[in-house]
Motif scaffolding. Sequence first.
Motif, PDB file in Angstrom:
ATOM      1  N   GLU A   2       0.824  -1.203   0.000  1.00  0.00           N
ATOM      2  CA  GLU A   2       0.000   0.000   0.000  1.00  0.00           C
ATOM      3  C   GLU A   2       0.864   1.260   0.000  1.00  0.00           C
ATOM      4  N   PHE A   3       1.982   1.200   0.742  1.00  0.00           N
ATOM      5  CA  PHE A   3       2.847   2.376   0.804  1.00  0.00           C
ATOM      6  C   PHE A   3       3.424   2.699  -0.569  1.00  0.00           C
ATOM      7  N   LYS A   4       3.810   1.683  -1.326  1.00  0.00           N
ATOM      8  CA  LYS A   4       4.353   1.904  -2.678  1.00  0.00           C
ATOM      9  C   LYS A   4       3.305   2.562  -3.570  1.00  0.00           C
ATOM     10  N   LYS A   5       2.056   2.103  -3.476  1.00  0.00           N
ATOM     11  CA  LYS A   5       0.968   2.695  -4.266  1.00  0.00           C
ATOM     12  C   LYS A   5       0.755   4.148  -3.859  1.00  0.00           C
ATOM     13  N   LEU A   6       0.770   4.392  -2.548  1.00  0.00           N
ATOM     14  CA  LEU A   6       0.585   5.751  -2.043  1.00  0.00           C
ATOM     15  C   LEU A   6       1.728   6.654  -2.491  1.00  0.00           C
ATOM     16  N   GLN A   7       2.960   6.154  -2.419  1.00  0.00           N
ATOM     17  CA  GLN A   7       4.115   6.922  -2.892  1.00  0.00           C
ATOM     18  C   GLN A   7       3.930   7.329  -4.353  1.00  0.00           C
ATOM     19  N   LYS A   8       3.478   6.396  -5.164  1.00  0.00           N
ATOM     20  CA  LYS A   8       3.307   6.663  -6.590  1.00  0.00           C
ATOM     21  C   LYS A   8       2.266   7.757  -6.828  1.00  0.00           C
ATOM     22  N   ILE A   9       1.150   7.695  -6.113  1.00  0.00           N
ATOM     23  CA  ILE A   9       0.099   8.705  -6.250  1.00  0.00           C
ATOM     24  C   ILE A   9       0.641  10.081  -5.869  1.00  0.00           C
ATOM     25  N   ILE A  10       1.294  10.160  -4.719  1.00  0.00           N
ATOM     26  CA  ILE A  10       1.836  11.437  -4.230  1.00  0.00           C
ATOM     27  C   ILE A  10       2.883  11.974  -5.207  1.00  0.00           C
ATOM     28  N   ALA A  11       3.761  11.112  -5.672  1.00  0.00           N
ATOM     29  CA  ALA A  11       4.823  11.527  -6.595  1.00  0.00           C
ATOM     30  C   ALA A  11       4.246  12.080  -7.885  1.00  0.00           C
ATOM     31  N   GLU A  12       3.221  11.431  -8.412  1.00  0.00           N
ATOM     32  CA  GLU A  12       2.604  11.903  -9.661  1.00  0.00           C
ATOM     33  C   GLU A  12       1.968  13.274  -9.479  1.00  0.00           C
ATOM     34  N   VAL A  13       1.266  13.470  -8.373  1.00  0.00           N
ATOM     35  CA  VAL A  13       0.590  14.747  -8.128  1.00  0.00           C
ATOM     36  C   VAL A  13       1.603  15.867  -7.893  1.00  0.00           C
ATOM     37  N   LEU A  14       2.641  15.579  -7.111  1.00  0.00           N
ATOM     38  CA  LEU A  14       3.598  16.620  -6.738  1.00  0.00           C
ATOM     39  C   LEU A  14       4.775  16.754  -7.706  1.00  0.00           C
ATOM     40  N   GLY A  15       4.882  15.827  -8.649  1.00  0.00           N
ATOM     41  CA  GLY A  15       5.961  15.908  -9.634  1.00  0.00           C
ATOM     42  C   GLY A  15       7.339  15.655  -9.043  1.00  0.00           C
ATOM     43  N   ILE A  16       7.411  14.714  -8.104  1.00  0.00           N
ATOM     44  CA  ILE A  16       8.696  14.353  -7.505  1.00  0.00           C
ATOM     45  C   ILE A  16       8.900  12.847  -7.624  1.00  0.00           C
ATOM     46  N   GLY A  17      10.088  12.387  -7.330  1.00  0.00           N
ATOM     47  CA  GLY A  17      10.371  10.960  -7.364  1.00  0.00           C
ATOM     48  C   GLY A  17       9.731  10.247  -6.182  1.00  0.00           C
ATOM     49  N   ASP A  18       9.189   9.072  -6.429  1.00  0.00           N
ATOM     50  CA  ASP A  18       8.507   8.363  -5.344  1.00  0.00           C
ATOM     51  C   ASP A  18       9.455   7.932  -4.228  1.00  0.00           C
ATOM     52  N   MET A  19      10.724   7.770  -4.534  1.00  0.00           N
ATOM     53  CA  MET A  19      11.696   7.392  -3.511  1.00  0.00           C
ATOM     54  C   MET A  19      12.062   8.567  -2.597  1.00  0.00           C
ATOM     55  N   GLU A  20      11.560   9.760  -2.906  1.00  0.00           N
ATOM     56  CA  GLU A  20      11.800  10.942  -2.069  1.00  0.00           C
ATOM     57  C   GLU A  20      10.718  11.097  -1.011  1.00  0.00           C
ATOM     58  N   ILE A  21       9.765  10.171  -0.962  1.00  0.00           N
ATOM     59  CA  ILE A  21       8.615  10.278  -0.077  1.00  0.00           C
ATOM     60  C   ILE A  21       8.730   9.238   1.041  1.00  0.00           C
ATOM     61  N   PHE A  22       8.653   9.719   2.280  1.00  0.00           N
ATOM     62  CA  PHE A  22       8.761   8.848   3.445  1.00  0.00           C
ATOM     63  C   PHE A  22       7.540   9.026   4.337  1.00  0.00           C
ATOM     64  N   GLN A  23       7.233   8.017   5.121  1.00  0.00           N
ATOM     65  CA  GLN A  23       6.020   8.028   5.942  1.00  0.00           C
ATOM     66  C   GLN A  23       5.969   9.179   6.939  1.00  0.00           C
ATOM     67  N   GLU A  24       7.111   9.590   7.456  1.00  0.00           N
ATOM     68  CA  GLU A  24       7.107  10.644   8.480  1.00  0.00           C
ATOM     69  C   GLU A  24       7.008  12.056   7.908  1.00  0.00           C
ATOM     70  N   MET A  25       6.971  12.191   6.593  1.00  0.00           N
ATOM     71  CA  MET A  25       6.938  13.515   5.961  1.00  0.00           C
ATOM     72  C   MET A  25       5.542  14.138   6.025  1.00  0.00           C
ATOM     73  N   SER A  26       5.521  15.422   6.355  1.00  0.00           N
ATOM     74  CA  SER A  26       4.284  16.193   6.363  1.00  0.00           C
ATOM     75  C   SER A  26       3.955  16.603   4.927  1.00  0.00           C
ATOM     76  N   PHE A  27       2.683  16.501   4.563  1.00  0.00           N
ATOM     77  CA  PHE A  27       2.284  16.891   3.209  1.00  0.00           C
ATOM     78  C   PHE A  27       2.582  18.360   2.934  1.00  0.00           C
ATOM     79  N   VAL A  28       2.282  19.214   3.893  1.00  0.00           N
ATOM     80  CA  VAL A  28       2.448  20.657   3.689  1.00  0.00           C
ATOM     81  C   VAL A  28       3.873  21.110   3.980  1.00  0.00           C
ATOM     82  N   ASP A  29       4.381  20.796   5.167  1.00  0.00           N
ATOM     83  CA  ASP A  29       5.682  21.307   5.598  1.00  0.00           C
ATOM     84  C   ASP A  29       6.862  20.685   4.845  1.00  0.00           C
TER      85      ASP A  29
END
Length: 72
Positions: A2-29
């Motif tokens: 599920e985390f991999k799927k979530l990473q992919k969704i976030i990466a596509e929306v924000l235009g960043i690499g999915d490997m740059e996304i970690f669980q402890e990261m705040s969406f806004v900050d």
Amino acid sequence: MEFKKLQKIIAEVLGIGDMEIFQEMSFVDDLGADSLELFQILMGVEQEFDISIDEESLKDVDTVGDLLELIC
């Protein structure tokens, strides 16, 4: 998985690499997401996981991990 799927969704929306996304990261900050991007992420999550997330549940979502917990 599920985390991999979530990473992919976030990466596509924000235009960043999915490997740059970690669980402890705040969406806004940490990820710099604005309200439209957050809405797009939510829509992507609902579609990918075939779920409906109510507005009340979103009040406690600040980090990627919070959203992952809500999905699971």
